[in-house]
Design a protein around this motif. Structure first.
Motif, PDB file in Angstrom:
ATOM      1  N   ALA A  62       0.859  -1.321  -0.005  1.00 17.43           N
ATOM      2  CA  ALA A  62       0.023   0.004  -0.058  1.00 17.43           C
ATOM      3  C   ALA A  62       0.793   1.202   0.055  1.00 17.43           C
ATOM      4  O   ALA A  62       0.239   2.366  -0.320  1.00 17.43           O
ATOM      5  CB  ALA A  62      -0.852   0.104   1.311  1.00 17.43           C
ATOM      6  N   ARG A  63       2.289   1.158   0.523  1.00 20.68           N
ATOM      7  CA  ARG A  63       3.183   2.361   0.369  1.00 20.68           C
ATOM      8  C   ARG A  63       2.772   3.203   1.530  1.00 20.68           C
ATOM      9  O   ARG A  63       2.735   4.462   1.222  1.00 20.68           O
ATOM     10  CB  ARG A  63       3.333   2.864  -1.042  1.00 20.68           C
ATOM     11  N   LYS A  64       2.181   2.782   2.450  1.00 22.74           N
ATOM     12  CA  LYS A  64       1.535   3.884   3.715  1.00 22.74           C
ATOM     13  C   LYS A  64       1.493   2.802   4.949  1.00 22.74           C
ATOM     14  O   LYS A  64       1.549   1.801   4.937  1.00 22.74           O
ATOM     15  CB  LYS A  64       0.050   4.417   3.238  1.00 22.74           C
ATOM     16  N   PRO A  65       1.457   3.293   6.246  1.00 21.39           N
ATOM     17  CA  PRO A  65       1.666   2.673   7.288  1.00 21.39           C
ATOM     18  C   PRO A  65       0.184   1.795   7.559  1.00 21.39           C
ATOM     19  O   PRO A  65      -1.079   2.198   6.846  1.00 21.39           O
ATOM     20  CB  PRO A  65       1.476   3.751   8.304  1.00 21.39           C
ATOM     21  N   ALA A  66       0.343   0.759   8.055  1.00 17.31           N
ATOM     22  CA  ALA A  66      -0.444  -0.308   8.397  1.00 17.31           C
ATOM     23  C   ALA A  66      -0.584  -0.152   9.904  1.00 17.31           C
ATOM     24  O   ALA A  66       0.157   0.491  10.664  1.00 17.31           O
ATOM     25  CB  ALA A  66      -0.188  -1.778   7.987  1.00 17.31           C
ATOM     26  N   SER A  67      -1.789  -0.393  10.661  1.00 14.62           N
ATOM     27  CA  SER A  67      -1.824  -0.558  12.111  1.00 14.62           C
ATOM     28  C   SER A  67      -2.315  -1.993  12.560  1.00 14.62           C
ATOM     29  O   SER A  67      -2.553  -2.995  11.708  1.00 14.62           O
ATOM     30  CB  SER A  67      -3.090   0.437  12.581  1.00 14.62           C
ATOM     31  N   VAL A  91       9.915  -0.768   6.743  1.00  9.55           N
ATOM     32  CA  VAL A  91       8.160  -0.821   6.493  1.00  9.55           C
ATOM     33  C   VAL A  91       7.289  -0.074   7.549  1.00  9.55           C
ATOM     34  O   VAL A  91       7.614  -0.245   8.702  1.00  9.55           O
ATOM     35  CB  VAL A  91       7.727  -2.226   6.397  1.00  9.55           C
ATOM     36  N   PRO A  92       6.515   0.747   7.108  1.00  5.02           N
ATOM     37  CA  PRO A  92       5.855   1.746   8.201  1.00  5.02           C
ATOM     38  C   PRO A  92       4.649   0.826   8.904  1.00  5.02           C
ATOM     39  O   PRO A  92       3.934   0.527   8.197  1.00  5.02           O
ATOM     40  CB  PRO A  92       5.165   2.725   7.249  1.00  5.02           C
ATOM     41  N   VAL A  93       4.822   0.931  10.181  1.00  8.28           N
ATOM     42  CA  VAL A  93       3.834   0.298  10.945  1.00  8.28           C
ATOM     43  C   VAL A  93       3.321   0.960  12.294  1.00  8.28           C
ATOM     44  O   VAL A  93       4.147   1.591  12.828  1.00  8.28           O
ATOM     45  CB  VAL A  93       4.085  -1.122  11.341  1.00  8.28           C
ATOM     46  N   VAL A  94       2.058   1.108  12.469  1.00  3.82           N
ATOM     47  CA  VAL A  94       1.631   1.759  13.777  1.00  3.82           C
ATOM     48  C   VAL A  94       1.120   0.553  14.668  1.00  3.82           C
ATOM     49  O   VAL A  94      -0.157   0.257  14.233  1.00  3.82           O
ATOM     50  CB  VAL A  94       0.454   3.102  13.627  1.00  3.82           C
ATOM     51  N   ASN A  95       1.600   0.267  15.747  1.00  3.25           N
ATOM     52  CA  ASN A  95       1.318  -0.582  16.708  1.00  3.25           C
ATOM     53  C   ASN A  95       0.512   0.230  17.792  1.00  3.25           C
ATOM     54  O   ASN A  95       0.962   1.083  18.276  1.00  3.25           O
ATOM     55  CB  ASN A  95       2.384  -1.304  17.471  1.00  3.25           C
ATOM     56  N   ILE A  96      -0.548  -0.171  17.884  1.00  2.00           N
ATOM     57  CA  ILE A  96      -1.516   0.061  19.116  1.00  2.00           C
ATOM     58  C   ILE A  96      -1.684  -1.017  20.078  1.00  2.00           C
ATOM     59  O   ILE A  96      -2.144  -1.913  19.884  1.00  2.00           O
ATOM     60  CB  ILE A  96      -3.099   0.477  18.604  1.00  2.00           C
TER      61      ILE A  96
END
Length: 522
Positions: A62-67, A91-96
């Motif tokens: 997707a070329r953008k952060p996943a969560s 690789v961009p990732v946002v962990n909640i």
């Protein structure tokens, strides 16, 4: 609007529209908010390692952060292997990560842990939100911190999630621009390319695009430099119509030979190459001792701009790039092994497919044989921690639902995250899993020999720890039990026919390819 609702709306407004989840009690208000806030797709995974691996695959495509949504420290701990792979792959990732309510932490309940300490080694940014009125702002910061290629971990205490947020959602996060490469580094690279010395340009990092390959081909022709990709860049565009670029071999001895005589190495998005492991009497650094190394651009630098500047400086803009022709092998016949399976893959792979490669030893033949296949994207295991392939295929299919995803998977590594098959079935993802079933940890047999342990030949106890038969695993039954159509192939003809059928139909399927292990001469 409570904290969880403002958090989700901020993520959605910032372009983070998919959340891979495995929630627990502390995350229930986040789960409830999914029905109150429009725009977030929630994908349930039955193990946290699937959650983090799917986020990786999604973000790459997707070329953008996943969560992700993870339950406390133990949930994050279960996810760490694939968070590590995302970090190594830029690789961009946002962990909640949910946590106990702030006032409950002092009681040291059974699931209390130091989440910041667990997250720190695999995250570029870690922050624990402390108030409901701040959580939306904190979420926007997390997205900015993830940016183009970093791991951001935001800890969400339960009372912050359920508390009222009078401020509502925060302004959408804007991803930072890629950093321009300094002019002095461009000038140095230009001088190196004109020096007449044996020069290698190595590209890697998050993505090697078709356009980058074409620019590199022009530069190589104008300067006489060789071009390689690093061994495992996250994503590579390849196949017919793309520039002919080889990759650095995995085995240290072969990589040293490949780089022998190199006087100058220019790096684009890649780190200077080193051996994956230490071996007796084998150098850790793969370049010659006197090789000059120039880190021209990092993964978050403007690599396209740097290439354009070099093409202009070398007056190479009118040079036609050397592109691979379409070269499809015949469908294989006879015995099924790694080579005939690779031949079938190259023959049947559809245009614009996505190949997720965790085939380990049995998949080694697939990469070179598919060089002239129809154009496709190839995703690599970047951090070396296995159990990535099946989850990454889940994420890639969700990011690109109109493209066929082919996951090359070893039998041993599949068992780390076999739960991915259930998510494939639940979401009806267009993923074909090629399960190389040799009933061995074959890569470890190779490594046993290379390390020289016990003279390179395992005894009976050691051999037993490297074999995964007895009992033999029935992947057809496991896949069917999780809702995925599955077949077994024992000959090249059977495999080719089953693969052709899988490419012609949508939906998840698995081919249990019974292949022999590598022959090591024991």
């Amino acid at each position: 609007m409570n904290g969880a609702e403002s958090l989700i709306k901020t993520l959605v407004d910032s372009g983070v529209e998919v959340c891979f989840t495995n929630p627990g009690t502390s995350e229930m208000h986040f789960v409830a908010a999914l029905d109150e806030v429009e725009g977030m797709r929630c994908v349930l995974c039955l193990f946290e390692g699937v959650v983090s691996g799917a986020a990786h695959g999604y973000a790459v495509m997707a070329r953008k952060p996943a969560s992700t949504l993870l339950h406390l420290g133990p949930g994050l701990g279960n996810a760490l292997a694939n968070v590590h792979n995302a970090r190594k792959g830029h690789v961009p990732v946002v962990n909640i990560v949910g946590d106990h309510a702030t006032y409950h932490l002092e009681y040291d309940a059974p699931l209390t842990s130091d989440i910041e300490a667990i997250a720190g080694p695999v995250s570029h940014w870690v922050y624990s939100s402390t108030a409901a009125e701040d959580i939306a702002r904190d979420a926007a910061v997390a997205v900015q911190q993830a940016g183009h290629g970093q791991v951001a971990t935001l800890i969400l205490p339960a009372d912050v999630s359920w508390g009222d947020n009078p401020n509502g959602a925060a302004a959408p996060a804007e991803l930072p621009a890629l950093t321009a490469v300094a002019s002095d580094r461009i000038e140095r690279a230009q001088a190196m390319l004109r020096s007449g010395k044996q020069t290698v340009i190595m590209i890697g990092g998050r993505e090697v695009s078709a356009a980058q390959g074409e620019q590199l081909s022009r530069i190589a022709q104008a300067s006489g430099a060789r071009v390689l990709t690093e061994t495992f860049p996250s994503r590579v565009r390849r196949g017919a119509g793309t520039a002919a670029i080889e990759r650095l071999p995995y085995l240290a001895e072969l990589a040293i030979e490949e780089l022998k005589g190199t006087e100058q190495l220019i790096l684009l998005g890649a780190d200077a190459p080193v051996s994956f492991f230490a071996y007796p009497n084998v150098p850790s650094v793969l370049t010659p001792p006197d090789c000059e190394v120039l880190p021209l651009a990092g993964p978050d630098d403007d690599i396209d701009g740097a290439l354009a500047a070099l093409v202009k400086a070398l007056q190479a803009g009118d040079i036609a790039p050397q592109l691979r022709p379409l070269q499809l092998p015949e469908a294989p016949v006879g015995a099924l092994d790694a080579n005939s399976a690779a031949q079938a893959l190259a023959h049947h792979l559809p245009e614009d497919a996505i190949v997720v490669d965790e085939g380990i030893t049995s998949g080694l033949a697939c990469f070179p044989v598919t060089a002239g296949a129809r154009p496709h994207d190839w995703l690599n295991l970047t951090g070396g921690s296995i159990g990535w392939g099946l989850p990454a295929a889940v994420g890639a299919a969700i990011a690109q639902p109109d493209r066929k995803v082919v996951c090359l998977e070893g039998d041993g590594s599949a068992m780390y995250t076999i739960q991915s098959l259930w998510t494939m079935a639940r979401e009806q993802l267009d993923v074909t899993v090629v399960l190389f079933n040799n009933r061995k940890y074959s890569v470890l047999e190779v490594e046993f020999a290379r390390t020289g342990a016990r003279g390179g030949k395992p005894g009976p106890k050691a051999a037993s720890s490297l074999a995964i038969g007895s009992p033999d695993m029935d992947f057809q039954a496991m896949a069917s039990g999780m809702g995925v159509r599955a077949t077994v192939a024992t000959t090249a003809e059977e495999f080719s026919e089953q693969l052709a059928d899988a490419m012609a139909h949508r939906g998840p399927c698995l081919i249990d390819a019974r292949v022999p292990p590598l022959e090591l001469g024991w």
